[in-house]
Enzyme design. Structure first.
Site, mmCIF file in Angstrom:
data_model
loop_
_atom_site.group_PDB
_atom_site.id
_atom_site.type_symbol
_atom_site.label_atom_id
_atom_site.label_comp_id
_atom_site.label_asym_id
_atom_site.label_seq_id
_atom_site.Cartn_x
_atom_site.Cartn_y
_atom_site.Cartn_z
ATOM 1 N N ALA A 94 -1.276 6.071 1.292
ATOM 2 C CA ALA A 94 -1.856 5.911 1.505
ATOM 3 C C ALA A 94 -2.928 5.275 2.875
ATOM 4 O O ALA A 94 -1.651 4.918 3.453
ATOM 5 C CB ALA A 94 -2.444 4.656 0.297
ATOM 6 N N LEU A 145 1.111 -1.325 -0.262
ATOM 7 C CA LEU A 145 -0.233 0.043 -0.277
ATOM 8 C C LEU A 145 0.760 0.693 0.027
ATOM 9 O O LEU A 145 1.887 1.475 0.998
ATOM 10 C CB LEU A 145 -0.585 0.108 0.816
ATOM 11 C CG LEU A 145 -1.912 0.888 1.347
ATOM 12 C CD1 LEU A 145 -3.271 0.478 0.565
ATOM 13 C CD2 LEU A 145 -3.147 0.978 2.849
ATOM 14 N N ASP A 146 0.858 2.561 -0.815
ATOM 15 C CA ASP A 146 1.209 3.109 -0.973
ATOM 16 C C ASP A 146 1.709 3.928 0.076
ATOM 17 O O ASP A 146 0.625 3.649 0.943
ATOM 18 C CB ASP A 146 0.914 4.734 -2.375
ATOM 19 C CG ASP A 146 1.139 3.857 -3.566
ATOM 20 O OD1 ASP A 146 1.974 3.570 -3.667
ATOM 21 O OD2 ASP A 146 0.046 4.935 -4.552
ATOM 22 N N PRO A 147 2.351 4.731 0.200
ATOM 23 C CA PRO A 147 3.433 5.313 1.605
ATOM 24 C C PRO A 147 1.951 6.001 1.879
ATOM 25 O O PRO A 147 1.379 6.384 3.154
ATOM 26 C CB PRO A 147 4.437 5.625 2.337
ATOM 27 C CG PRO A 147 5.195 5.118 0.816
ATOM 28 C CD PRO A 147 3.439 5.204 -0.021
ATOM 29 N N ARG A 185 -4.008 5.665 -8.654
ATOM 30 C CA ARG A 185 -3.280 7.543 -8.803
ATOM 31 C C ARG A 185 -3.734 8.582 -10.208
ATOM 32 O O ARG A 185 -3.980 8.903 -10.798
ATOM 33 C CB ARG A 185 -2.303 7.797 -8.380
ATOM 34 C CG ARG A 185 -0.699 7.433 -8.088
ATOM 35 C CD ARG A 185 0.218 7.088 -7.183
ATOM 36 N NE ARG A 185 0.664 6.228 -6.959
ATOM 37 C CZ ARG A 185 2.051 6.208 -7.538
ATOM 38 N NH1 ARG A 185 3.140 7.181 -7.544
ATOM 39 N NH2 ARG A 185 2.846 5.144 -6.998
#
Length: 288
Positions: free
Chosen positions: A41, A37-39, A172
């Site tokens: 997010a 999971l993206d930082p 994104r």
């Protein structure tokens, strides 16, 4: 300690940092996460502890659900709010125009993620290459988007939406594409992962809650069981007289296990003894 922790990851923290936190908190060496999971997010991050890590290949993580906010008026090099602005515009689309554009991003679509992504080239993440000044370009990939449901307009020219998609989809990039399709640059302002396979917000706990359970000595009882994420796979119930063979990983006679002979050759199966999950096996001829 063996099982899954469904952590509600806070924004501003990497998935690897969450793994490190759980490893230090529990003292367990075998800890990993199922799906980065993206930082920036927030949301569901399944953490595998102990023998759960060996079940990674069997987990179904194809079904993802995200709640996101797309902001119109500026595009960034990272395609989210943390990046450098590379284009601006004031031709803000109305709700119906965004909805029409979103319809073109459902199904199997081509997607080119930002160069500031974790996609690897020659074993090195693109974002590392980009930060080192290398001239890189993310490859175009085919991803699957099940649905995009728009909910409402938000302040500062934003739109809140729920996206259901398959693995490998960059939300994104969907926001960036919405900007291109509507003629007004856009980026992702907010992202929450609400579902990753069978792991949902309903069963998630914060890192603070996990730490509190560990301090009380009750974290073990709050782990999701080893077979929590593999309920979609066939199940074989071994009789008690085969206990020694099951415990030692010996081949089991398929005809002694209800329904196993009807399984396709090579089918991976969950094995149980007295309703207790023991491991995975595959059908090979007359044996499991």
């Amino acid at each position: 300690m063996n099982g899954f922790l469904n952590i509600l990851k806070p924004p501003g923290m990497t998935s690897a940092a969450v793994v490190g936190y759980v490893r230090r908190m529990t003292g367990e060496k075998r800890v990993g996460h199922a799906g980065t999971l993206d930082p920036e997010a927030a949301g569901v991050l399944p953490i595998m502890i102990g023998r759960a890590a060996r079940l990674f290949d069997y987990l179904v993580d194809k079904e993802k659900t995200y709640v996101a906010e797309c902001a119109f008026g500026a595009a960034t090099d990272t395609q989210d709010a943390t990046g450098r602005i590379i284009a601006t515009g004031e031709n803000y689309p109305d709700f119906s125009a965004v909805q029409e554009a979103a319809e073109h991003l459902v199904g199997d679509i081509e997607q080119r993620p930002s160069i500031f992504s974790a996609i690897k080239q020659d074993g090195k993440p693109l974002y590392e290459r980009a930060r080192d000044g290398e001239d890189v370009e993310a490859p175009v990939r085919i991803v699957h988007v099940e649905s995009i449901e728009l909910h409402e307009e938000t302040p500062d020219h934003g739109v809140r939406m729920t996206i259901r998609c398959g693995r490998g989809t960059y939300i994104r990039s969907i926001c960036d594409d919405l900007g291109k399709l509507t003629g007004c640059p856009a980026h992702m302002r907010f992202l929450l992962r609400a579902q990753s396979g069978v792991f949902t917000l309903d069963s998630a706990m914060t890192m603070e809650e996990a730490a509190a359970y560990q301090a009380q000595g009750t974290l073990q009882s709050h782990l999701l069981p080893l077979d929590y994420g593999i309920q979609h796979m066939p199940r074989a119930d071994a009789p008690e007289w085969l206990r020694k063979q099951v415990c030692n990983g010996v081949k089991l006679p398929a005809k002694k296990l209800p329904g196993v002979l009807a399984l396709p050759e090579g089918q991976v199966t969950r094995v149980y003894l007295r309703d207790e999950f023991w491991g995975m096996a595959a059908r090979e001829g007359e044996f499991l």
